[in-house]
Motif scaffolding. Sequence first.
Motif, PDB file in Angstrom:
ATOM      1  N   ASP A   1     119.410 100.028  76.567  1.00 16.74           N
ATOM      2  CA  ASP A   1     120.001  98.867  75.929  1.00 16.74           C
ATOM      3  C   ASP A   1     121.444  99.193  75.585  1.00 16.74           C
ATOM      4  O   ASP A   1     121.770 100.314  75.155  1.00 16.74           O
ATOM      5  CB  ASP A   1     119.232  98.503  74.650  1.00 16.74           C
ATOM      6  CG  ASP A   1     119.742  97.213  74.023  1.00 16.74           C
ATOM      7  OD1 ASP A   1     119.177  96.153  74.334  1.00 16.74           O
ATOM      8  OD2 ASP A   1     120.722  97.273  73.246  1.00 16.74           O
ATOM      9  N   LEU A   2     122.331  98.220  75.745  1.00 15.80           N
ATOM     10  CA  LEU A   2     123.750  98.417  75.484  1.00 15.80           C
ATOM     11  C   LEU A   2     124.000  98.942  74.076  1.00 15.80           C
ATOM     12  O   LEU A   2     124.812  99.859  73.874  1.00 15.80           O
ATOM     13  CB  LEU A   2     124.491  97.092  75.693  1.00 15.80           C
ATOM     14  CG  LEU A   2     125.918  96.990  75.158  1.00 15.80           C
ATOM     15  CD1 LEU A   2     126.828  97.945  75.890  1.00 15.80           C
ATOM     16  CD2 LEU A   2     126.433  95.568  75.279  1.00 15.80           C
TER      17      LEU A   2
ATOM     18  N   ASN B   1     122.865  91.234  70.643  1.00 19.97           N
ATOM     19  CA  ASN B   1     122.524  90.631  71.930  1.00 19.97           C
ATOM     20  C   ASN B   1     122.217  89.139  71.845  1.00 19.97           C
ATOM     21  O   ASN B   1     122.013  88.494  72.876  1.00 19.97           O
ATOM     22  CB  ASN B   1     121.311  91.359  72.535  1.00 19.97           C
ATOM     23  CG  ASN B   1     121.618  92.804  72.898  1.00 19.97           C
ATOM     24  OD1 ASN B   1     122.732  93.126  73.295  1.00 19.97           O
ATOM     25  ND2 ASN B   1     120.643  93.684  72.740  1.00 19.97           N
TER      26      ASN B   1
ATOM     27  N   ARG C   1     120.163  95.600  67.574  1.00 15.62           N
ATOM     28  CA  ARG C   1     120.086  95.107  68.963  1.00 15.62           C
ATOM     29  C   ARG C   1     119.912  93.594  68.979  1.00 15.62           C
ATOM     30  O   ARG C   1     120.551  92.893  69.771  1.00 15.62           O
ATOM     31  CB  ARG C   1     118.918  95.786  69.692  1.00 15.62           C
ATOM     32  CG  ARG C   1     119.173  97.217  70.089  1.00 15.62           C
ATOM     33  CD  ARG C   1     118.110  97.718  71.060  1.00 15.62           C
ATOM     34  NE  ARG C   1     116.794  97.792  70.428  1.00 15.62           N
ATOM     35  CZ  ARG C   1     116.284  98.890  69.869  1.00 15.62           C
ATOM     36  NH1 ARG C   1     117.009 100.009  69.835  1.00 15.62           N
ATOM     37  NH2 ARG C   1     115.085  98.880  69.342  1.00 15.62           N
TER      38      ARG C   1
ATOM     39  N   SER D   1     129.005  91.336  74.804  1.00 13.19           N
ATOM     40  CA  SER D   1     128.095  92.306  75.413  1.00 13.19           C
ATOM     41  C   SER D   1     128.508  92.704  76.823  1.00 13.19           C
ATOM     42  O   SER D   1     128.134  93.775  77.291  1.00 13.19           O
ATOM     43  CB  SER D   1     126.662  91.767  75.420  1.00 13.19           C
ATOM     44  OG  SER D   1     126.569  90.586  76.201  1.00 13.19           O
ATOM     45  N   ARG D   2     129.282  91.863  77.496  1.00 12.30           N
ATOM     46  CA  ARG D   2     129.667  92.211  78.874  1.00 12.30           C
ATOM     47  C   ARG D   2     131.086  92.759  78.992  1.00 12.30           C
ATOM     48  O   ARG D   2     131.502  93.163  80.087  1.00 12.30           O
ATOM     49  CB  ARG D   2     129.510  91.001  79.792  1.00 12.30           C
ATOM     50  CG  ARG D   2     130.403  89.820  79.515  1.00 12.30           C
ATOM     51  CD  ARG D   2     130.138  88.698  80.528  1.00 12.30           C
ATOM     52  NE  ARG D   2     130.911  87.499  80.266  1.00 12.30           N
ATOM     53  CZ  ARG D   2     132.162  87.304  80.663  1.00 12.30           C
ATOM     54  NH1 ARG D   2     132.777  88.254  81.344  1.00 12.30           N
ATOM     55  NH2 ARG D   2     132.797  86.174  80.390  1.00 12.30           N
TER      56      ARG D   2
ATOM     57  N   ASP E   1     122.857  99.464  82.225  1.00 12.15           N
ATOM     58  CA  ASP E   1     121.933  99.025  83.278  1.00 12.15           C
ATOM     59  C   ASP E   1     121.609 100.173  84.222  1.00 12.15           C
ATOM     60  O   ASP E   1     120.448 100.354  84.619  1.00 12.15           O
ATOM     61  CB  ASP E   1     122.547  97.863  84.062  1.00 12.15           C
ATOM     62  CG  ASP E   1     122.542  96.565  83.276  1.00 12.15           C
ATOM     63  OD1 ASP E   1     121.816  96.488  82.262  1.00 12.15           O
ATOM     64  OD2 ASP E   1     123.269  95.630  83.673  1.00 12.15           O
TER      65      ASP E   1
ATOM     66  N   CYS F   1     127.935  97.626  79.551  1.00 12.71           N
ATOM     67  CA  CYS F   1     126.728  96.953  80.022  1.00 12.71           C
ATOM     68  C   CYS F   1     126.322  97.454  81.411  1.00 12.71           C
ATOM     69  O   CYS F   1     125.120  97.583  81.704  1.00 12.71           O
ATOM     70  CB  CYS F   1     126.929  95.438  80.029  1.00 12.71           C
ATOM     71  SG  CYS F   1     128.230  94.852  81.129  1.00 12.71           S
ATOM     72  N   ARG F   2     127.284  97.759  82.264  1.00 12.11           N
ATOM     73  CA  ARG F   2     126.960  98.282  83.595  1.00 12.11           C
ATOM     74  C   ARG F   2     126.377  99.684  83.507  1.00 12.11           C
ATOM     75  O   ARG F   2     125.406 100.021  84.207  1.00 12.11           O
ATOM     76  CB  ARG F   2     128.213  98.288  84.470  1.00 12.11           C
ATOM     77  CG  ARG F   2     128.799  96.915  84.752  1.00 12.11           C
ATOM     78  CD  ARG F   2     129.990  97.019  85.670  1.00 12.11           C
ATOM     79  NE  ARG F   2     130.675  95.736  85.818  1.00 12.11           N
ATOM     80  CZ  ARG F   2     131.805  95.562  86.472  1.00 12.11           C
ATOM     81  NH1 ARG F   2     132.404  96.613  87.053  1.00 12.11           N
ATOM     82  NH2 ARG F   2     132.361  94.359  86.552  1.00 12.11           N
TER      83      ARG F   2
END
Length: 450
Positions: free
Chosen positions: A272-273, A230, A226, A243-244, A267, A263-264
């Motif tokens: 965590d992604l 990140n 992670r 990450s996005r 969330d 990532c969405r």
Amino acid sequence: RVLDFRWSSFGEYLERIEPALGVNVASQIGHSAMRHCAMGADAYEREASEREISAMREMLRKAMSEGAVGFSTLQATFEIGPFEKPVPSQLATHDELRALAKSVGSAGGGIVTVSPHPGAADIDDAYQALLIEMSQLARGASLWNAFQHRWDQPERWRDLLAFMDRAASEGAKVYSVARCQSLDLEFDFLATRLFVYFPTWHDALSLDHGDKRARLADPDTRCALRREFNDPEQGPSQMIARSRIVEVLRSDKHPELEGRPLCRIADERGLDLVDLMLDTALDDDLKTRFVYRGLMNGDPQAVREILQSPYCLPGVSDAGAHLDMDCGVDFSGRLLGHWVRSEGIFSLEEAVRRLTSFSADVIGVSDRGRLPPGQAADLVLFDPETIAAGERETLSDVPGGGTRIVQRAIGVEKVFVNGELLVDGGRPCDVHPGQVLRRGAGTRPLAPAK
């Protein structure tokens, strides 16, 4: 057809491949190959001596006399070759590159194709000056690869367009191969090189299947995974958007995740992604197919202006170098279908010129790219109302069980090479009309771009 490796010179190589060609080929001699031939294993370790540079210059002169249109080289900092060492050409000094460019010029002129320093659509000031100088020494174009928008340097492309304009004002011919499609890199955790710059990831993904699963599930390892993924300072800067933009492309156990940025979803679920990505992969026995969607060239306005530059050739196909991650052969369909028909960034005629005569002129091949009477009939018959690139497909037909990504053309009816029908209705014909386009077949002086 099986291509054996029974040749010892560039000319013998061209003679060996020509009977099996479907399309025409204009070939360059590779800098790393010359270095390895002149230096042996030391090519991966150090700068070349004057004697070794002289040996490479002789190889290059001989290759030019046998039909090479120039030489290709790479100084991008992020590439890794065999033995986990730098690609040999990365260790070349600017003096070595100047010497080779001078040999191209003394052999009658040709192109120098480069992956520049530091690379990934960035060129430092010293290398910009070198590109101008190599064009002048080689008496041809310096062609750099590949021009794309970068998320970590969102305005850098403007500087590079200005650089090529400045080069033209100095009498040099500096062009780029500009990618006209988004860079979408696919991967899974069965086998991937995309994490080689992330130490904990690289160590885990290098294990055999069972140990890899255990390592990726280990709570202590997860903390390091992670942290590395990140951290925007970790890994190549051009991957800053990872990450996005990472998505699930295909998942047997979790098809509901497909097609949305992870990532969405993370969330929404309070995760965590990295945990979501790895847990999904483990549920699929590491077969989940992921994609970095728009890792580069994700800004359509920047891509539009890059493509409209008079210094940019449309591309880039990658020639199979990353066949399990990317394909790239869709660039002509993307250019004609999206950028011309849908976006109207220039006329259909101008797009065809850029794909044909413009490219031939930059390379220095004067008997291709146009259709005056008596010239070779290289033709693509397509429907301008439907021309496009098909969806990606993944085939598992690589020897040893590997996979490759392919894309088919939509709206292409027929392809003729040297007057002979090669593709009919999307199906290849069992013919090999392609030719090696050797130096001396006719070259047209190339004026600076206007």
